[in-house]
Write an enzyme that holds these catalytic residues in place. Sequence first.
Site, short mmCIF file in Angstrom:
data_model
loop_
_atom_site.label_atom_id
_atom_site.label_comp_id
_atom_site.label_asym_id
_atom_site.label_seq_id
_atom_site.Cartn_x
_atom_site.Cartn_y
_atom_site.Cartn_z
N GLY A 1 27.43 -18.96 -11.69
CA GLY A 1 27.10 -18.69 -13.08
C GLY A 1 27.58 -19.70 -14.10
O GLY A 1 26.93 -19.91 -15.12
N ASP B 1 34.85 -9.78 -17.10
CA ASP B 1 34.65 -8.35 -17.32
C ASP B 1 36.03 -7.69 -17.19
O ASP B 1 36.78 -7.60 -18.15
CB ASP B 1 33.63 -7.83 -16.31
CG ASP B 1 33.34 -6.35 -16.47
OD1 ASP B 1 33.82 -5.75 -17.45
OD2 ASP B 1 32.64 -5.78 -15.62
P1 IMP Z 1 35.46 -9.30 -13.21
O1 IMP Z 1 36.24 -9.52 -11.97
O2 IMP Z 1 35.26 -7.83 -13.47
O3 IMP Z 1 36.07 -9.98 -14.43
O4 IMP Z 1 34.00 -9.87 -12.96
C1 IMP Z 1 33.73 -11.21 -13.19
C2 IMP Z 1 32.50 -11.71 -12.45
O5 IMP Z 1 31.52 -10.69 -12.31
C3 IMP Z 1 31.84 -12.81 -13.28
O6 IMP Z 1 32.28 -14.08 -12.88
C4 IMP Z 1 30.37 -12.59 -13.00
O7 IMP Z 1 29.95 -13.32 -11.86
C5 IMP Z 1 30.23 -11.11 -12.70
N1 IMP Z 1 29.82 -10.34 -13.90
C6 IMP Z 1 30.59 -9.52 -14.67
N2 IMP Z 1 29.90 -8.97 -15.68
C7 IMP Z 1 28.65 -9.48 -15.58
C8 IMP Z 1 27.45 -9.32 -16.37
O8 IMP Z 1 27.39 -8.59 -17.39
N3 IMP Z 1 26.36 -10.00 -15.94
C9 IMP Z 1 26.37 -10.83 -14.86
N4 IMP Z 1 27.46 -11.02 -14.10
C10 IMP Z 1 28.59 -10.35 -14.45
#
Ligand code: IMP
Length: 177
Positions: free
Chosen positions: A44, A103
Site C-alpha cells: 500500500g 488502524d
Molecule cells: P493495523 O495493524 O490495525 O494498524 O492495520 C494496518 C494495516 O491494515 C495497514 O497497513 C493496511 O494494510 C491495512 N488497513 C487498515 N485499515 C485499512 C483500510 O481502511 N483500508 C485498507 N487497508 C487498511
Amino acid sequence: MSTTAVGEVLIDEPTLRQRVEELGEEISADYEGRELLLVGVLKGAVFFMADLMRQLSVPCEIDFMAISSYGEGTDSSGVVRILKDLDGNIEGRHVLVLEDIIDTGLTLSYLMRNLGAREPASLEVCALLVKHGRLESDVPVKYIGFEIPNKFVIGYGLDFAERYRNLPHVAVLREEP
Ligand code: IMP
Ligand code: MG
C-alpha cells in the site's frame, strides 16, 4: 454474496498532492545534513512513497518490507507475518518507515520492535492516514498525512482484497448486499 463499490471520496487528488508536498518539506528540514533510508511497507505505501520521495531534498534510498496482518478481510487480526524482509542492513542508518494507513497500530508496533532491534541510528514513522481514536499501540507516529474517521478506505495504494489501489483519491469502501 455482497459486492463492493467505490463510495464517498474522502481525500481528493489535489489535497493529497498538497499534503505530500508539505510532508516532504517538513521531513527534508528535519533530516537536513543526514542521509535517509525510506522503508516502504508493501504494497500500500508504494504510491505514497513514490510521490513523497520526489518532494525530498535530502539524499535518500529506499528499501521494502512486506508484512501481512489482515488476510482478505477488513479487520486487523493482530497476527503479523513477514512476507519479505529488507534487502539491506539498517544498523547505524536513519530509517523512516512509510505506512499507507494505521488502524489499530498492531502491525506497526510489531514492525517497530523488529526494526528497532537492528540498531538503526534513528527510527521514525510517517503514515499517510491514521484512523481517529483507533490506535491501540503506543507507537509514536512522527509524521501524519491525515486523520480520518473509522471507515474502511481504498485508493492511492489502499486495497480491499488487492483491488482499488489505482484510484487517484482516497474513498470509502461501500459494501452492497
Ligand atoms: P493495523 O495493524 O490495525 O494498524 O492495520 C494496518 C494495516 O491494515 C495497514 O497497513 C493496511 O494494510 C491495512 N488497513 C487498515 N485499515 C485499512 C483500510 O481502511 N483500508 C485498507 N487497508 C487498511
Ligand atoms: Mg492491505
